[in-house]
Design a protein around this motif. Sequence first.
Motif, PDB file in Angstrom:
ATOM      1  N   ILE A   1       2.145   8.871  -6.172  1.00 40.75           N
ATOM      2  CA  ILE A   1       1.336  10.051  -6.286  1.00 40.75           C
ATOM      3  C   ILE A   1       2.794  11.198  -6.205  1.00 40.75           C
ATOM      4  CG2 ILE A   1       0.059  11.700  -4.691  1.00 40.75           C
ATOM      5  CD1 ILE A   1      -1.161   9.474  -3.753  1.00 40.75           C
TER       6      ILE A   1
ATOM      7  N   ASP B   1       1.353   4.199  -2.943  1.00 42.75           N
ATOM      8  CA  ASP B   1       1.399   5.429  -2.470  1.00 42.75           C
ATOM      9  C   ASP B   1       2.436   6.500  -3.164  1.00 42.75           C
ATOM     10  OD1 ASP B   1      -0.918   5.399  -1.167  1.00 42.75           O
ATOM     11  OD2 ASP B   1      -0.130   5.440   0.847  1.00 42.75           O
ATOM     12  N   THR B   2       3.493   6.078  -3.376  1.00 43.61           N
ATOM     13  CA  THR B   2       4.595   6.616  -3.998  1.00 43.61           C
ATOM     14  C   THR B   2       4.552   7.102  -5.276  1.00 43.61           C
ATOM     15  OG1 THR B   2       6.070   4.509  -4.615  1.00 43.61           O
ATOM     16  CG2 THR B   2       6.343   5.656  -2.477  1.00 43.61           C
TER      17      THR B   2
ATOM     18  N   PRO C   1      -3.599   5.502  -7.576  1.00 45.92           N
ATOM     19  CA  PRO C   1      -3.673   5.869  -5.897  1.00 45.92           C
ATOM     20  C   PRO C   1      -4.702   6.814  -5.376  1.00 45.92           C
ATOM     21  CG  PRO C   1      -1.408   5.656  -6.722  1.00 45.92           C
ATOM     22  CD  PRO C   1      -2.296   5.746  -8.055  1.00 45.92           C
TER      23      PRO C   1
ATOM     24  N   ARG D   1      -6.431   5.532  -2.005  1.00 45.89           N
ATOM     25  CA  ARG D   1      -6.162   5.837  -0.832  1.00 45.89           C
ATOM     26  C   ARG D   1      -7.579   6.192  -0.034  1.00 45.89           C
ATOM     27  NH1 ARG D   1      -2.979   4.049   1.550  1.00 45.89           N
ATOM     28  NH2 ARG D   1      -3.418   5.174   3.427  1.00 45.89           N
TER      29      ARG D   1
ATOM     30  N   ALA E   1       0.877  -1.293  -0.036  1.00 50.11           N
ATOM     31  CA  ALA E   1      -0.113  -0.025   0.016  1.00 50.11           C
ATOM     32  C   ALA E   1       0.987   1.358   0.081  1.00 50.11           C
ATOM     33  CB  ALA E   1      -1.003   0.084   1.300  1.00 50.11           C
ATOM     34  N   ARG E   2       1.816   1.190   0.780  1.00 47.29           N
ATOM     35  CA  ARG E   2       2.927   2.519   0.671  1.00 47.29           C
ATOM     36  C   ARG E   2       3.478   2.434  -0.520  1.00 47.29           C
ATOM     37  NH1 ARG E   2       5.289   1.804   7.150  1.00 47.29           N
ATOM     38  NH2 ARG E   2       3.189   2.434   8.145  1.00 47.29           N
TER      39      ARG E   2
END
Length: 285
Positions: free
Chosen positions: A113, A110-111, A168, A172, A106-107
């Motif tokens: 973005i 996120d990157t 993303p 999120r 998940a993280r």
Amino acid sequence: MADAVVSTPRSKPLTFGGAWIVPPALLLAVLFFYPLALIVRTAFLDESGGFTAQAALQVVTSRSFVGALLNTMTIAVASTVGCVVLGLVLALMLAFVPFPGSRFIARLIDTFIALPTFLITLAFTFIYGSAGILNEALVQGFHLTAPPVDFLYSAWGVVLAEVTVYTPFVLRPLLASFSLLDRSQIEAASILGARPWRIVAQVILPAAVPALIAGGSLCLLLTVNEFGIVLFIGAKGVITLPLLIYDKAIQESDYQTACIIAVVNVALSLGLFGLYRTAARRFGA
């Protein structure tokens, strides 16, 4: 006798009342409204300073503008649908299918973005381009005379890149919505014999509607105004409104036509934002 208490009047704090609106209003006027007014003026005023709509009508009825508008909406809608579907699938897996490393995945998503859009398109060029890794492997492995994979330099290549970049923005909000979902409802539905697809359709998805609206609407706004991906991929025949504005202003120095298209693009974006706000109030997003 009690000591006399000497009271000193307190000084009132210095307030400016409604004057606090002046600094942000000036900032908006200088950075936003003034340039927008110049664009509108250039679009609808002739050389003598009189209002004219003839040039605007010629632009919006031209084949290049209509084609760019259709390309813009087609790519934006296709990319938004792809982002919603992929974001929903990933969110369901990350939230309800426990596996080692789910938080890391998940993280990692996120990157995307934080990455510039040209970096994604550059990576796609290295992988799916005519001289990319995939085509080189296929040509050498099957002794082909031409690269078999050529979708990258088409509208589908633009859609794939935009889905990769903007998913993303759907993922999120969905993960945040799923974290607030009462798991007892899922457990109760499972105990009563509901199959996983029915639990997703009747328990999880209704709770995810506001997040889907918020994320999908944001993706639609971003993809309508996307410029870097389309320019960097250089898809043949794929001209969108932002790219057409660039061509008219930079390549042809036709500033009036560029301003007319820019006004339409701004109006389109504001209309989509209005629909998003209406849907957000309706569904509580």
